[in-house]
Enzyme design. Sequence first.
Site, PDB file in Angstrom:
ATOM      1  CG  ASP A 221      -1.655   1.242   1.487  1.00  0.00           C
ATOM      2  OD1 ASP A 221      -1.604   2.135   0.618  1.00  0.00           O
ATOM      3  OD2 ASP A 221      -2.315   1.354   2.544  1.00  0.00           O
TER       4      ASP A 221
ATOM      5  CE  LYS B 247      -1.380   7.193  -3.437  1.00  0.00           C
ATOM      6  NZ  LYS B 247      -1.927   6.245  -2.470  1.00  0.00           N
TER       7      LYS B 247
ATOM      8  CD  GLU C 122      -4.777   3.708  -2.307  1.00  0.00           C
ATOM      9  OE1 GLU C 122      -5.597   4.526  -1.839  1.00  0.00           O
ATOM     10  OE2 GLU C 122      -3.625   4.035  -2.656  1.00  0.00           O
TER      11      GLU C 122
ATOM     12  CG  ASP D  54      -9.234   4.598   0.858  1.00  0.00           C
ATOM     13  OD1 ASP D  54      -8.748   5.240   1.811  1.00  0.00           O
ATOM     14  OD2 ASP D  54      -8.559   3.850   0.135  1.00  0.00           O
TER      15      ASP D  54
END
Length: 579
Positions: free
Chosen positions: A8, A70, A147, A170
């Site tokens: 992850d 990211k 994810e 999420d």
Amino acid sequence: MTPIIGIDLGTSNSLCAVFESGQPTLIPNAHGSFLTPSVVSISADNHVLVGSAAKETRITQPDRCAWVFKRLMGTDRKVEIGGHVFNATELSSLVLQSLKQDAEAYLGQEVHDAIITVPAYFNDHQRNATKQAGELAGLNVRRIINEPTAAALTYGFHDRGAEKKLIVIDLGGGTFDVTAMEVFEGTLEIISTAGESMLGGEDFNDRLLSWALAAQKMQVELAEIKQPLLVSRLRQECEAAKCALSSQPDAAIRIPNQQGEIDQNSPVLTITGDQFKELVDPLLKRLARPIARAVRDSRIPPEEFTDVILVGGAKRMNVVHSFVRSFFGVEPKCSFNPDEVVALGAAVQAALIEDDQAVEDMVMTDICPFTLGTEISKEFGSRRSDGYYLPIIHRNTTIPVSREEIVCTLHPNQRHVMINVYQGEARKVEDNLFLGKLEVNGIPPGPSGKPVHLRFTYDLNGILEVEAYLPETGKKFSLVLTQYAKLSSANDLKAAVQKLQSLKFYPRDDARNLHLVRYAERVIGEISPFQRNELEAVIDNFEQSMGSGEREWFESAREGLLTMLSALGFDYSEDQKHS
Ligand code: AMP
């Protein structure tokens, strides 16, 4: 056979897991923690630090540190740290290298293959950049998975008999995803997904930061240039206040001085839960749109979802929890640790690829989160207008998928056609994301309207292949959108590998000690100046002992530093649990 690891790769933290003895299992890093902060720093002696030690450096030496990169994946933005220039792919590859080392230390063997998770709403550029980061880290990326899909796999694995309609929400450090799915008899079917790749816990920190700076009559951009140390420490204070508000009615934010130091005399701002709610209201409103879209696309009425599952670190905010509760009218839940559920699911996906017996009754189907298509022109009487979008694969189509469309030449004797490929939902291509182009040439002369067959194929990794075929000549053209423009050629890739190889990582064993040094350095800025000399002397002593090879000196120096920190009110081992 070496196992496939599941990673992850998060905005704030990254985790790694493996499927062993019939279970997904998290892999600890050198500090014994499952969470590795996705932070990279370059020390003055040109060594790379990844994780919690780098995160400590972020406060004392922000110019040597990169974080939240990211968010820059798939863009050509560069980040300069400690005199080195990196793009987000390279920075991510350093995090991945560190996780790979942890996995190898844990498993006692080399690791080659990995599954990496990405936000469902990551576009093609971002997915390819992630895959490339894996390759740069020496990993063979077997699959890129979404994810929320990974989170659902963890649920599916542990609750196989269930028949449920789930919605996974999420909210991570930098991205927001919503995915609706159905589980029945071990089959997990992803139905719809929506999200924003620029919305996460960091935005909540930023709002608090602007609020705190505004109270000091400062603007973020200016303060960041003029007083970087103040801003980096204040950002940490704001994040701590945000987290504190998850369990208490108000929180204090201490305002550092220009050097980024805090002491008993530092001014303090107090923010209440209600004030925070008001401050972040625009962000909460932005959460609503993707939730509504995922629900609408799923064709499941909101009240029919049996489980509303909140994952990602930022889900711990009360404001987010109550917002989701009021949207669905039920209490959201997460029976697994929200930080860990995605990495565990990536390990379940690894087991599926490895055909592990423990998952032989499980099946999972995923979808393409965006519409993919090409540019066409339209005729209006005698006029033509360019720039229109022809969708070929519609969003939320089950993958892998392959779809065909026919486009035609516009003019007599037109010998070539440029196929522009886009991703997005807008009617006009200018509002969608340009993915790449494919030139089709050698069309035989003749009248307009000659057909070009286009085939779009979207694979399980979320990577698109476009093929064009001229039926008249049998000629084929293809474009695999796997190369991100900034590292497009084999030479560029080789140069990036060489650059990264020239950087030295601290030995894994030193990482723990360096973290303690960086932590103690950060504490210097939080104690009164007259305590500073004493602490510095103890840090110096510990640092010297680290390279001495003298076990007794090293152990007593470490103990001395921990005791001193504790006397100053900083419990290192306790703080580490929360870092
Ligand atoms: P992730 O990317 O899923 O690890 O999420 C990280 C985000 O979760 C960061 O923005 C953190 O500040 C946030 N976070 C972690 N713990 C809490 C908490 N107790 N309350 C609010 N936000 C939190």
